[in-house]
Design a protein around this motif. Sequence first.
Motif, PDB file in Angstrom:
ATOM      1  N   SER A 155       0.824  -1.211   0.000  1.00 27.17           N
ATOM      2  CA  SER A 155       0.000   0.000   0.000  1.00 27.17           C
ATOM      3  C   SER A 155       0.858   1.260   0.000  1.00 27.17           C
ATOM      4  N   LYS A 206      -6.066   4.809  -6.557  1.00 24.97           N
ATOM      5  CA  LYS A 206      -6.621   3.967  -5.512  1.00 24.97           C
ATOM      6  C   LYS A 206      -7.325   2.748  -6.106  1.00 24.97           C
ATOM      7  N   ASP A 256      -6.992  -1.319  -5.292  1.00 24.20           N
ATOM      8  CA  ASP A 256      -8.133  -2.056  -4.762  1.00 24.20           C
ATOM      9  C   ASP A 256      -8.614  -3.153  -5.700  1.00 24.20           C
ATOM     10  N   SER A 276     -13.600  -8.466  -3.979  1.00 19.86           N
ATOM     11  CA  SER A 276     -13.417  -7.514  -2.894  1.00 19.86           C
ATOM     12  C   SER A 276     -14.778  -7.177  -2.308  1.00 19.86           C
ATOM     13  N   ASP A 304     -15.525  -2.314   1.674  1.00 17.90           N
ATOM     14  CA  ASP A 304     -14.109  -2.068   1.928  1.00 17.90           C
ATOM     15  C   ASP A 304     -13.313  -2.881   0.914  1.00 17.90           C
ATOM     16  N   LYS A 305     -12.854  -2.206  -0.133  1.00 15.92           N
ATOM     17  CA  LYS A 305     -12.210  -2.905  -1.250  1.00 15.92           C
ATOM     18  C   LYS A 305     -10.906  -3.594  -0.863  1.00 15.92           C
ATOM     19  N   LYS A 306     -10.328  -3.229   0.261  1.00 13.64           N
ATOM     20  CA  LYS A 306      -9.083  -3.870   0.680  1.00 13.64           C
ATOM     21  C   LYS A 306      -9.327  -5.224   1.334  1.00 13.64           C
TER      22      LYS A 306
END
Length: 556
Positions: A145, A155, A159, A375, A379-381
């Motif tokens: 990250s 971003k 992601d 994902s 929350d795409k992380k």
Amino acid sequence: MASEKPRRRILIVGAGAAGMAAAFAFSQHPDSFEVKVYERSSQPGGMATSVPIDRTKYGADYINDGVQGASPVFHNTFAMFDKLGFTSSEVDMQVSFGRDAETEFWSNVFPSRVIDQYKKDIKRFGRVLKIIKVLEPIFALISVSTMLRMFGFSKGFGDVIVFPLVALFFGTGNQTPFISSAILERVFMDPNMRLFEFSPESFLASVPKMWAFPRLSYVYNTWKTFVESESKGSVKVITKREVIRIKRLSNVKNVSDSVEVWSRPTKGTNDDQEVVNPGEEEKEAFDDIILCTDADSALKILGDDAGWLERKILGNVKYLWDATVTHSDQKYMEKYYRVAYDSSLESQVDRESPEKQERFKFAKENFRPLYLIRSHPEDKKKIEMSFDLTVYQPQFDGESPFGPGGKPVVGPSVSEAPNAESNAKDVSTDKKHVYQTIFLDRDPESSKLWSKGDINQDEIILEKWWKQQSHRWQHYAGTVPWMGLINGRRHTYFAGAWTVLNMHEIAIVSGFGAAYQLGASYPFTDDPECKRLFALCLAANHMSRMRKDDRAGFWS
């Protein structure tokens, strides 16, 4: 006449890939070593297990659970399988990332509309990989990250593209943003780890070949029988027995009776490791011990006897608990993943080019993803991942559990598989697909996003919890570089995939390395492909190089 030199007594704790590799190395020297392997479960193999399923429903009578297959560069794994008489089956590594056509979905099988959105990021990524390779010691301490921010990537690129890809390779799940950047670079550029060919146009340029493993319960039972037979009884693999604690009595090399060990029997089940009778503890003395357990378990066994460095280095390894659901819920899979080809997903940029048309045509005729990653929208992380075991594992296509042309060198594998040669008779296209969905990291922030409750309970075959290592950058700052400071000290050695990277291949090589440091031979010295990774892991785990007679250059 000089008396015969006594055999060195070794205890190996854990009969997973690392423990069994060490046992095999020692078995080649029956006159020099007397070895016991204690495994708290009822079967050897560690995470490499096999589970029976209903052939009439699913078209096969077992699945491999926990370990599925490997990259073609897992040379030590395949060499070990070959020694045991097993082979692996080739399969196309097709991956489906995300579901939404406009914002998430992409694949290595064909260029998608999402890839069009990140063209500039993808071209820059190729240049950044070269920078990371040159400055690898620095980027080993920089998280993915942080690296993405440093080089100005969008971003969405992190992601949608980078984090799911890293999660796929290393099972890092929701810790993916904290993974070392150097590990990401090695996915593309390290000959020992590389799977995909990077493309500045489509990010992933190919559908690489993977090798799906034979029935792992047969492999490891054969492995147990083989080392016990090959060693003429000097190596014994004892299941349903756990080590409780140890006390080390000497720091001096080659001193006998240096490690006192307390152990006891267990019930041997995966879900219930309670002891049979707490009063049945047994005390033994060994010359050396190899802990082929995870770092947490090693610390627990060491207890108060653990030194400051051991506590610091082993305690730095972070573990997470993931839930795995094996099921046949097709509706769930279609709701959350792209499991079938759809022309609306195709890239719109230069789509008439011969190369893209060829890839579109291939996908239309052959799209069968075996890895599926998504994902969480909130929350795409945070990631969820699935396997299509029906596509991945060869027994669903009628292959023998021994692999193509496989013939185990010793029993009991043959007697355990009466239907081994007749699998193809039961293969049918109307059988339900078997999927395995992994819900990553049970901490409250992650588990609140799980869709586990959406899986139809009637379609669930098996549920399991798995303890998974995190490959965060701190692992490569506080554990991997320093293993040589504790390995071999106080008659204690540590082996397992966690010592470098969570791969079956690393586990095997680490077991060979511990045995090698105690005087056993490395079994594949004549194979340069095998020896390359062994030499690297020997340097990483033990700050050592191969013995003079085993190497051609400085290292190997």
